[in-house]
Write a protein that holds these residues in place. Structure first.
Motif, short mmCIF file in Angstrom:
data_model
loop_
_atom_site.label_atom_id
_atom_site.label_comp_id
_atom_site.label_asym_id
_atom_site.label_seq_id
_atom_site.Cartn_x
_atom_site.Cartn_y
_atom_site.Cartn_z
N ALA A 84 0.86 -1.19 0.00
CA ALA A 84 0.00 0.00 0.00
C ALA A 84 0.89 1.23 0.00
N TYR A 98 -3.14 0.22 -3.95
CA TYR A 98 -2.88 -1.15 -3.48
C TYR A 98 -2.43 -1.98 -4.68
N THR A 105 -6.54 -7.77 0.78
CA THR A 105 -7.67 -6.93 1.17
C THR A 105 -7.89 -6.84 2.68
N HIS A 110 -8.08 -1.30 4.20
CA HIS A 110 -8.31 -0.15 3.34
C HIS A 110 -8.27 1.13 4.18
N SER A 196 -9.22 -0.37 -3.31
CA SER A 196 -8.86 0.94 -3.83
C SER A 196 -9.97 1.95 -3.54
#
Length: 487
Positions: A84, A98, A105, A110, A196
């Motif tokens: 990231a 990413y 994930t 995130h 994203s």
């Protein structure tokens, strides 16, 4: 009474009252001093221990202020791969990128629509710059942002990709752990989503609504609670070992069914295993035998053993997780005891917890605290913080781990996971098929470690609603072992 005696009495009384008053003043003074010192102590503790957690809270507005001054640091794999990073468009616009898409994930997380994973746990540090103070000061004078610290994780990109691909389109989770340290080498949870910001903004409402009940936002590896199926026979076996002087004397005649007081427990497909010792019963995962074993256990001691392995309490980790549960107690009825002992009943466990348990066996009885972030580095490469490998406790004897390892290697040699016997190194493991509804649909489990004689890696695999562990979870574990240790 003479005048002198009266004056003497009066003086004594006044002195007594004065001393009493002084004592009250001293008591109040000491109390205020203690309160002041306590306040100072808490302030120091807060600044040293709790302040970062408070700042790291997603509701703390200071994060917004920091984001305006600092470019969010990178999250890297164990070999330096960028998992990231913040990308600038050259006009002041910034986007979190990413590079591996959905691959990480849940574990990396995130940073838009709230934060999860490492993006959450290291949020404050990613927005803090420990770069050269002179350089940072000059950037501030020039109106430029400083560069936040980077989080270097324990995650192995190649191993993560193998685990991710091996799970395929199935729902489920995989946790790969280094038993001797607690390092999480890979962590997969499916279904997943594109982390994203642009994609997340579009799909966020549907992810939250979860009309199809996919629970994509849940990290099944740490938050998914499942019946453990036959993998729980590890705990039942340990309980029996501790409550029996000589396990070598154990014998059971399996007729495919165990019947007690009108309660019936069947072996898988009513298979008749015949005469079994404890090792054979474990390797062949005989439900009837373990239901019988459960009735021979002291339920309170059984519960204490499970709770020493962190059932019914939070795990010793900073990762967001749910508590595993073990509900048996002295008032539990025979039916509940029999089903629990074979891995059904009301017991629930997370894949992370399962990986920790099997890692404890691999690590000679020492449970290590699992972690994902290896260290923090400034943008210039200076180490800001390193994670210390920490034992949660020694909860098994080395003799117990040796005996269980022997049983688990027999699972590979002659039991329910013989497909792993083709590898060039010995593997120890336990399969499980955990029924979760009235139609006997089951989750497929495998827990294990390799090499069995000198463990380097432990794995927990669950495939939701797939069927048997030997058919669905074992092949996934085999690919993980091959990726890390070779054929």
């Amino acid at each position: 009474m003479t005048k002198n005696k009266k004056n003497s009495k009066k003086n004594k009384k006044e002195k007594g009252e004065k001393r009493g008053g002084n004592r009250e003043i001293l008591v109040v003074t000491y109390m205020l001093s203690a309160l002041f010192l306590g306040l100072i102590g808490y302030f120091v503790y807060f600044m040293a221990v709790q302040s970062k957690d408070v700042i790291n809270n997603s509701y703390n507005q200071r994060q917004t202020i920091l984001a305006k001054r600092v470019v969010r640091g990178k999250i890297l794999g164990r070999k330096g791969e960028v998992l990231a990073e913040t990308v600038s468009d050259g006009k002041g616009g910034e986007t979190r990128s990413y590079p591996y898409g959905r691959l990480f994930t849940h574990v990396v997380g995130h940073s838009s629509q709230g934060k999860t994973g490492v993006e959450l746990s290291e949020n404050f540090n990613l927005l803090t710059s420990n770069d050269n103070p002179v350089t940072n000061f000059q950037k501030k004078l020039d109106g430029k942002k400083t560069i936040g610290d980077n989080a270097i994780t324990t995650l192995d990109v190649d191993l993560q990709r193998v685990a991710y691909d091996a799970l395929g389109n199935h729902k489920g989770a995989i946790v790969v752990m280094e038993p001797s340290t607690g390092k999480i080498l890979a962590m997969v949870s499916k279904p997943d989503y594109d982390p994203s910001p642009a994609s997340l903004d579009i799909q966020w409402n549907s992810l939250v609504a979860d009309a199809n009940e996919e629970s994509c936002l849940v990290n099944r590896a740490t938050q998914g609670l499942y019946p453990p199926g036959s993998t729980f026979k590890i705990m039942t076996t340990l309980a029996y070992m501790r409550q029996t002087e000589d396990t070598s004397k154990f014998s059971y005649q399996c007729q495919g069914t165990e019947k007690q007081d009108g309660i019936v427990v069947n072996c898988y497909r009513n298979h008749v295993h015949g005469n079994l010792n404890l090792q054979n019963a474990f390797a062949k995962s005989c439900n009837s035998c373990f239901a019988y074993l459960g009735t021979k256990l002291n339920t309170n001691e059984y519960r204490k053993i499970c709770e020493s392995f962190y059932f019914n309490t939070k795990l010793p980790t900073k990762m967001v997780h749910n508590k595993s549960s073990f509900v048996l107690n002295k008032d539990s009825n025979k039916e509940e005891i029999m089903h629990t002992a074979m891995g059904q009943g009301k017991t629930q466990i997370t894949p992370l917890h399962a990986a920790m348990i099997v890692s404890t066996i691999a690590n000679k009885g020492v449970m290590m605290q699992p972690y994902v972030v290896e260290k923090l580095e400034s943008n210039s490469g200076t180490v800001v913080r390193e994670t210390k490998e920490t034992a949660a406790g020694t909860i098994m004897t080395e003799e117990e781990t040796k005996e269980l390892t022997t049983y688990m290697t027999e699972v590979i040699r002659s039991g329910t996971a013989t497909s792993l016997s083709s590898l060039s190194y010995p593997v120890a493991g336990k399969t499980g098929s955990a029924e979760y509804d009235a139609t006997k649909n089951s989750h497929a489990w495998f827990l294990g470690f390799a090499p069995a004689d000198k463990p380097k890696v432990a794995v927990a695999v669950i495939v939701e609603g797939a069927g048997t562990g030997s058919e669905y979870a074992v092949p996934i574990a085999k690919k993980v072992f091959q990726s890390f240790l070779g054929n």
